[in-house]
Design an enzyme around this catalytic site. Structure first.
Site, PDB file in Angstrom:
ATOM      1  N   THR A  80       0.693  -1.187   0.026  1.00  0.00           N
ATOM      2  CA  THR A  80      -0.018  -0.048  -0.220  1.00  0.00           C
ATOM      3  C   THR A  80       0.771   1.299   0.072  1.00  0.00           C
ATOM      4  OG1 THR A  80      -1.907  -1.131   1.086  1.00  0.00           O
ATOM      5  CG2 THR A  80      -1.798   1.364   1.296  1.00  0.00           C
ATOM      6  N   ASN A 159      -5.645  -9.080  -7.984  1.00  0.00           N
ATOM      7  CA  ASN A 159      -5.683  -9.918  -6.908  1.00  0.00           C
ATOM      8  C   ASN A 159      -6.829 -10.757  -6.636  1.00  0.00           C
ATOM      9  OD1 ASN A 159      -6.751  -7.186  -6.913  1.00  0.00           O
ATOM     10  ND2 ASN A 159      -7.254  -7.470  -4.788  1.00  0.00           N
ATOM     11  N   HIS A 209       4.736 -10.042   2.582  1.00  0.00           N
ATOM     12  CA  HIS A 209       3.900 -10.881   2.919  1.00  0.00           C
ATOM     13  C   HIS A 209       3.367 -11.915   2.200  1.00  0.00           C
ATOM     14  CE1 HIS A 209      -0.332  -9.309   3.246  1.00  0.00           C
ATOM     15  NE2 HIS A 209       0.304  -8.318   2.910  1.00  0.00           N
ATOM     16  N   CYS A 333     -20.950  -8.752   1.819  1.00  0.00           N
ATOM     17  CA  CYS A 333     -21.185  -9.054   3.225  1.00  0.00           C
ATOM     18  C   CYS A 333     -19.772  -9.143   3.590  1.00  0.00           C
ATOM     19  CB  CYS A 333     -21.679 -10.297   3.492  1.00  0.00           C
ATOM     20  SG  CYS A 333     -23.600 -10.164   3.374  1.00  0.00           S
TER      21      CYS A 333
END
Lengths: 408, 125
Positions: A80, A159, A209, A333
């Site tokens: 990010t 992604n 990661h 959701c």
């Protein structure tokens, strides 16, 4: 909670695009840098020098994965931050040249939300559409270019749906037009070749990661000759491109993860592709009314994304979790908003089908037995939820026609 | 995210299914937002004799559907109209905040079913 929930027959982690475990080899090279070689890499004494060697050796390993020069690697706190650095730095430094940025509708939020902030600052952003596979066309990039275009940012491997974008061709076009190209390669680095020279990119984001390194560390590749305006200001770390005392242990682990990924790239890529296709084909064969999201072949080797019609993603995830399977979904959701995945919607997937999307992303630990297990537990879960569902194949026309009372 | 009671109703939902010739049917939600609930009722002597549901939706949507059917079985229609989405959420021991709006519509579906029954009954008179 039932005992079955606490101890499923098997545990299968299929969410490697969210994050991966730290490899034992990575952890072991990191360990000395916490308490023994703990120095500040900027210090002149032996403790500092020791840490500096760790950082610079790791920088060489990251550069090795990308086919770059070590000096072209800027360590950040993660993907990010690297995306933010690439976009904000380029936009601000090239403001006198132009104010137009080209990106796509299917970028990660780290790029999309940064572009939205830049729009508020007076920049103009074109969000390119994608086809039904989530693919951007090189022609659409060409058509979007204006005299005031200063940056193109297109992700490498998507992604959510795994589609691999034609970065090499977009890179050639960007070169021809003299426009900088940034790519977010967080999902593709360590999975498929990401050599910056072959890809014709100027800036590339990667994250530790996602490739069995620790969290909290990533990097921005910055082609030699491109200036970077630090977005985090302070000391002269990272050649003045990113201030802050280096996360030495994290950097060392990241370097090792890159080295191991590069060494195993081809073999692991083949192995994952076989497992991926077995899982995709198994789901499409065993469960009626399922569709593959993303490109069938131009696809990350570890990505499976299917929509299961007439059921909602979160319900499937909760049931899979009970059976020991960890996956994710593009349903509203699970996103914390009312809207399902912006990626699936951009691909033209209808809302109710997007709500039933399941992403399973494979990794090093997964075996063929894991895939067999998922193919065994998933069909009964779907049958049970479909029996409960207000929708079925027979209500399709009703769904499409709308007409339900919406009490939102 | 969900408490044990919600998970129990999600994994072991009560009164799932459809009945033949229900006296009232109510459906709320919208496939666009990802939750659609359909409730059917059988009415006898102004009481809910039986109730069934079918729901397309997340864990909370299914659990609230199950809970509302359990709460209203045997109640008079007026009593059942008093059961609100809030009552259902409380009976489940609470729902995550982001689920309170989008997925907590089961009582609305029930109320629609009661209204459907009443309008049919009025028309038959």
């Amino acid at each position: 909670m039932t005992s079955e929930y606490m101890s499923p027959a098997r545990k299968v982690y299929l969410d490697h695009s969210s994050t991966t475990p730290v490899r034992a080899e990575v952890l072991s090279v990191m360990m000395p840098f916490f308490a023994q070689a703990f120095g500040n890499a900027s210090s002149i004494h032996r403790w500092g020098r020791e840490a500096r060697v760790g950082v610079e050796t790791a920088r060489e390993k990251v550069a090795y994965l990308l086919g770059a020069e070590p000096s072209e690697i800027v360590f950040t706190s993660g993907g990010t931050e690297a995306d933010n650095l690439a976009l904000r730095s380029t936009a601000h430094l090239l403001r006198s040249k132009g104010n137009h940025i080209i990106t796509t509708a299917v970028e990660h939020h780290a790029v999309l939300h940064t572009c939205q902030v830049l729009e508020k600052e007076g920049y103009e952003v074109t969000y390119l559409p994608v086809d039904k596979y989530g693919m951007v066309s090189v022609e659409s990039v060409r058509e979007a270019i204006r005299p005031e275009t200063i940056l193109i940012s297109v992700m490498h491997g998507q992604n959510e749906v795994g589609t691999i974008q034609p970065i090499e061709e977009i890179g050639l076009l960007a070169k021809e037009k003299g426009i900088l190209l940034h790519t977010d390669a967080v999902q593709s680095a360590g999975k498929i070749p990401t050599k910056v020279r072959d890809m014709n990119v100027d800036l590339m984001t990667i994250s530790s990661h996602k490739m069995y390194g620790p969290k909290g560390i990533g990097a921005l590749y910055v082609r030699k000759g491109i200036r970077i305006a630090p977005q985090i200001t302070g000391g002269a770390h990272e050649r003045g491109r990113r201030a802050g005392t280096e996360n030495v242990a994290g950097i060392v682990g990241f370097g090792e993860a890159c080295y191991l990924a590069e060494r195993e790239l081809e073999a692991e890529g083949k192995r994952l592709t076989t497992l991926r296709d077995k899982l995709i084909n198994g789901i499409l064969e065993k469960i009626p009314d399922t569709v593959l999201n993303g490109h069938p072949t131009k696809r990350l080797p570890h990505n499976v994304n299917v929509s299961i019609k007439y059921v909602e993603g979160e319900s499937v995830l909760l049931n899979l979790d009970r059976m020991g399977v960890g996956a994710s979904s593009g349903s509203a959701c699970t996103s914390g908003s009312l809207e399902p995945s912006h990626v699936l919607l951009a691909m033209g997937v209808p809302h109710e089908v997007a709500h039933g999307s399941i992403r399973m992303t494979l990794g090093r630990m997964n075996t063929e037995e894991d895939i067999d297990y998922v193919l065994e537990v998933l069909p009964p879960i779907v049958s049970r939820l479909r029996e409960m569902s207000a929708f079925s194949a027979s209500t399709d026309s009703e769904v499409c026609g709308g007409g339900h009372k919406n009490v939102q | 995210m969900y408490n044990d009671k919600v998970m129990d109703h999600f994994f072991n939902p009560r009164n799932v299914g459809e009945m033949e010739n229900p006296d009232g049917v109510g459906q709320v939600g919208n496939p666009i937002c990802g939750d659609v609930m359909r409730v059917q009722i059988r009415v006898k002597d102004n009481r809910i004799e039986d109730v069934k549901f079918k729901t397309f939706g997340c864990g909370a949507a299914i659990a609230t559907s199950s809970m509302v059917t359990e709460l209203v079985k045997g109640l008079t229609l007026d009593e059942a109209m008093e059961v609100s989405n809030k009552t259902v959420a409380e009976a489940l021991g609470g729902l995550p905040p982001q689920k309170m709006h989008c997925s907590n519509l089961a009582a609305d579906a029930l109320h629609e079913a009661i209204k459907d029954y009443r309008s049919k009954a009025a028309a038959a008179r």
